[in-house]
Design a protein around this motif. Sequence first.
Motif, PDB file in Angstrom:
ATOM      1  N   ASN A 409       0.858  -1.191   0.000  1.00 46.04           N
ATOM      2  CA  ASN A 409       0.000   0.000   0.000  1.00 46.04           C
ATOM      3  C   ASN A 409       0.888   1.233   0.000  1.00 46.04           C
ATOM      4  O   ASN A 409       0.851   2.055   0.916  1.00 46.04           O
ATOM      5  CB  ASN A 409      -0.912  -0.022   1.232  1.00 46.04           C
ATOM      6  CG  ASN A 409      -1.952   1.084   1.231  1.00 46.04           C
ATOM      7  OD1 ASN A 409      -2.194   1.733   0.215  1.00 46.04           O
ATOM      8  ND2 ASN A 409      -2.558   1.312   2.382  1.00 46.04           N
ATOM      9  N   LEU A 411       3.004   4.783  -0.720  1.00 47.89           N
ATOM     10  CA  LEU A 411       2.712   6.182  -1.035  1.00 47.89           C
ATOM     11  C   LEU A 411       2.844   6.379  -2.542  1.00 47.89           C
ATOM     12  O   LEU A 411       3.713   5.783  -3.176  1.00 47.89           O
ATOM     13  CB  LEU A 411       3.696   7.111  -0.322  1.00 47.89           C
ATOM     14  CG  LEU A 411       3.665   7.181   1.207  1.00 47.89           C
ATOM     15  CD1 LEU A 411       4.788   8.086   1.693  1.00 47.89           C
ATOM     16  CD2 LEU A 411       2.335   7.686   1.693  1.00 47.89           C
ATOM     17  N   SER A 412       2.006   7.221  -3.101  1.00 56.45           N
ATOM     18  CA  SER A 412       2.150   7.561  -4.510  1.00 56.45           C
ATOM     19  C   SER A 412       3.384   8.443  -4.682  1.00 56.45           C
ATOM     20  O   SER A 412       3.923   8.994  -3.711  1.00 56.45           O
ATOM     21  CB  SER A 412       0.908   8.303  -5.002  1.00 56.45           C
ATOM     22  OG  SER A 412       0.815   9.580  -4.386  1.00 56.45           O
ATOM     23  N   ALA A 413       3.824   8.582  -5.923  1.00 57.59           N
ATOM     24  CA  ALA A 413       4.971   9.448  -6.195  1.00 57.59           C
ATOM     25  C   ALA A 413       4.688  10.874  -5.744  1.00 57.59           C
ATOM     26  O   ALA A 413       5.570  11.553  -5.195  1.00 57.59           O
ATOM     27  CB  ALA A 413       5.301   9.414  -7.685  1.00 57.59           C
ATOM     28  N   ALA A 414       3.455  11.324  -5.943  1.00 55.10           N
ATOM     29  CA  ALA A 414       3.086  12.681  -5.533  1.00 55.10           C
ATOM     30  C   ALA A 414       3.099  12.810  -4.013  1.00 55.10           C
ATOM     31  O   ALA A 414       3.546  13.833  -3.471  1.00 55.10           O
ATOM     32  CB  ALA A 414       1.705  13.031  -6.081  1.00 55.10           C
ATOM     33  N   GLN A 415       2.612  11.784  -3.305  1.00 55.38           N
ATOM     34  CA  GLN A 415       2.608  11.827  -1.850  1.00 55.38           C
ATOM     35  C   GLN A 415       4.030  11.833  -1.297  1.00 55.38           C
ATOM     36  O   GLN A 415       4.345  12.559  -0.347  1.00 55.38           O
ATOM     37  CB  GLN A 415       1.839  10.635  -1.284  1.00 55.38           C
ATOM     38  CG  GLN A 415       0.328  10.722  -1.465  1.00 55.38           C
ATOM     39  CD  GLN A 415      -0.371   9.433  -1.054  1.00 55.38           C
ATOM     40  OE1 GLN A 415       0.073   8.329  -1.390  1.00 55.38           O
ATOM     41  NE2 GLN A 415      -1.464   9.563  -0.329  1.00 55.38           N
TER      42      GLN A 415
END
Length: 466
Positions: A409, A411-415
């Motif tokens: 799960n 983190l996204s690249a943006a997060q």
Amino acid sequence: MTKPIASPTLALTLAGFCSGYAAAELPAGFVEKAKAHITDTLACGVGGACSAEAQAVLAMLETLGEGGGAPAWGTPVGLSARSAAFCNGVASHSFELDDTMGCDHSGAVVLPAALAALARAPHPVAGAEFIAAVVLGYEVAKRVMEALGGYWPHNQAGWHSTATCGTFGAAVAASRILRLTQDETASALGHAASFSGGLWAFIHDASQTKRIHAGRAAEGGLTAALLAQAGVSGPKYVFEDVWGSFLKAFAPGGHDAARLLRGLGEEWEFEYAAIKPYASCRGTHSTMDAIAALMRDHAIRPAEIATVDVALPTGLHEMCGGRDVSNLASAQMSLPFAVASFLEHGELGIAAFSEGNRAAATVHERMKLVHLQADATLASLAEPTVTLRCRSGASFALSVDPPLGAPGNPLSAAQLRAKAAGLMSMTLDDDSTENLLDRLAGLERWSDVRELPGLLAAKQRPHLFR
């Protein structure tokens, strides 16, 4: 009595793998994962320069005349390589936002040692080689922890695995960057065993020693590699079942030396390393995820919540069940405070743990709504079950596994970039932050990573986070 080494010991076998492994052979996806962890750790260290612990350590080192060409991240100060590893390790762990599920906090140990080793490397270090050194450091640190019986048995014996096992990861990463031979790397592992240590005694009074552990492990691992490079031999029987071995001394009640080598090169412990979205103990994270999901899915507002009931493993309750938030360290280990602050602000970054927020009456009122129940039937690493009971009488329960930031799960690249930018901007200007993040995105293509430490230096002394 001196033992002739008739066949490779566990340390020699492990050292041979680490010194001889080809960077190009890293499994698919590992370069991107490694870059994420490198970026995350450097951000934690750069921002962590604002912490009381990092500033106190830096001041101490300056009074000792420990200057040099290795930067204390997030500051304009240069230190010796060993002092930089120590100071930057402390800074990386000081805000409790550094990665986890390694040895436990692998990044805060491995990266400060690896970057300090760059200051002692007389040769260019390519980005791909640097990434391999970091991955191997993570791998060995986690394997040592598993050989000790795993996180909870080692933890419950009173040892802080970041400090006890992280030293080996730091030694491996530094040895790889310094291009040590198999025998030299094995000596570094042997030295690292004698530099290992770190107790959970800090948990009882929220002392600042926990943050120091990461720095000492980074410094110890780097020193172990430098000693080996200088020709000082280290014990090759350090993992064998003999008098004085590391495993026998640190886990006399049960250890599994075979875990050091099982599936080596095929089954990777690095896969399980996780990046933290919240500035609190990793054990609190799935509770925040469950609260957020329940509030979203059932359109619950914070004001409508009557109680937050959390059923959690006994060990986690002992570690994070406290309600003392008088200082940053205690607040970050408090699940009731994490829940209350999350309900109050809708997030749990480092700002949520400021002195003002820790004293806020509204947060303390919300803490009264949090009820913890230790469940002895739950496995030690089981995630808690959260039940939101509303003032209307309705109740909703959920357990989130894996929590946000875990490999399953992520983190996204943006997060990840938002987290890193927020931390870096605590000490670096906006242009320096954006340039650093852009450069790190292509780290595997760098011809020489020795320029990286300089990009982590700030133009002025950081302010103190309160």
